[in-house]
Design a protein around this motif. Sequence first.
Motif, PDB file in Angstrom:
ATOM      1  N   ASP A   2       0.830  -1.343   0.027  1.00 25.60           N
ATOM      2  CA  ASP A   2       0.002   0.066  -0.152  1.00 25.60           C
ATOM      3  C   ASP A   2       0.948   1.225   0.028  1.00 25.60           C
ATOM      4  O   ASP A   2       1.803   1.421   0.819  1.00 25.60           O
ATOM      5  CB  ASP A   2      -0.899  -0.049   1.263  1.00 25.60           C
ATOM      6  CG  ASP A   2      -1.868  -0.992   1.193  1.00 25.60           C
ATOM      7  OD1 ASP A   2      -2.353  -1.590   0.033  1.00 25.60           O
ATOM      8  OD2 ASP A   2      -2.266  -1.490   2.224  1.00 25.60           O
ATOM      9  N   MET A   3       0.387   2.146  -0.843  1.00 27.89           N
ATOM     10  CA  MET A   3       1.283   3.435  -1.057  1.00 27.89           C
ATOM     11  C   MET A   3       0.258   4.619  -0.630  1.00 27.89           C
ATOM     12  O   MET A   3      -0.928   4.765  -1.267  1.00 27.89           O
ATOM     13  CB  MET A   3       1.762   3.747  -2.455  1.00 27.89           C
ATOM     14  CG  MET A   3       2.710   2.907  -2.787  1.00 27.89           C
ATOM     15  SD  MET A   3       3.769   3.301  -4.328  1.00 27.89           S
ATOM     16  CE  MET A   3       2.370   2.559  -5.323  1.00 27.89           C
ATOM     17  N   THR A   4       0.533   5.229   0.434  1.00 25.98           N
ATOM     18  CA  THR A   4      -0.521   6.198   0.893  1.00 25.98           C
ATOM     19  C   THR A   4       0.066   7.706   0.887  1.00 25.98           C
ATOM     20  O   THR A   4       1.505   7.543   0.950  1.00 25.98           O
ATOM     21  CB  THR A   4      -1.184   5.954   2.493  1.00 25.98           C
ATOM     22  OG1 THR A   4      -0.406   5.587   3.133  1.00 25.98           O
ATOM     23  CG2 THR A   4      -1.960   4.476   1.889  1.00 25.98           C
ATOM     24  N   ALA A   5      -0.472   8.718   1.408  1.00 25.00           N
ATOM     25  CA  ALA A   5       0.208   9.851   1.454  1.00 25.00           C
ATOM     26  C   ALA A   5      -0.619  10.885   2.284  1.00 25.00           C
ATOM     27  O   ALA A   5      -1.681  10.616   2.451  1.00 25.00           O
ATOM     28  CB  ALA A   5       0.536  10.567   0.058  1.00 25.00           C
ATOM     29  N   LYS A   6       0.110  11.686   3.157  1.00 17.62           N
ATOM     30  CA  LYS A   6      -0.589  12.722   3.845  1.00 17.62           C
ATOM     31  C   LYS A   6      -0.593  13.971   3.112  1.00 17.62           C
ATOM     32  O   LYS A   6       0.393  14.424   2.382  1.00 17.62           O
ATOM     33  CB  LYS A   6       0.191  12.802   5.076  1.00 17.62           C
ATOM     34  CG  LYS A   6      -0.192  14.095   6.037  1.00 17.62           C
ATOM     35  CD  LYS A   6       0.413  14.206   7.274  1.00 17.62           C
ATOM     36  CE  LYS A   6       0.029  15.534   8.145  1.00 17.62           C
ATOM     37  NZ  LYS A   6       0.886  15.649   9.243  1.00 17.62           N
TER      38      LYS A   6
END
Length: 71
Positions: free
Chosen positions: A43-47
């Motif tokens: 999983d690649m997530t970002a703020k």
Amino acid sequence: MTSVAKIIEIVGSSNTGWQDAAQDALDEAKKTIHGITGVEVGDMTAKVDPNSGNILEYHNAVKIAFVVEHK
């Protein structure tokens, strides 16, 4: 001789990109885990900054495989 692998999952983060976040996770794992044989980037997530809409921080879930040492 047979070998057994163990897999752990950790999360790396970076201000510059997902590749750096994955590398950061691997670099931290290498400090305490020996015999790393592979990684799987998940999983690649970002703020995101709600005002500018720009990414502030990148996150990667990284599975790290290493050989279980027999004594």
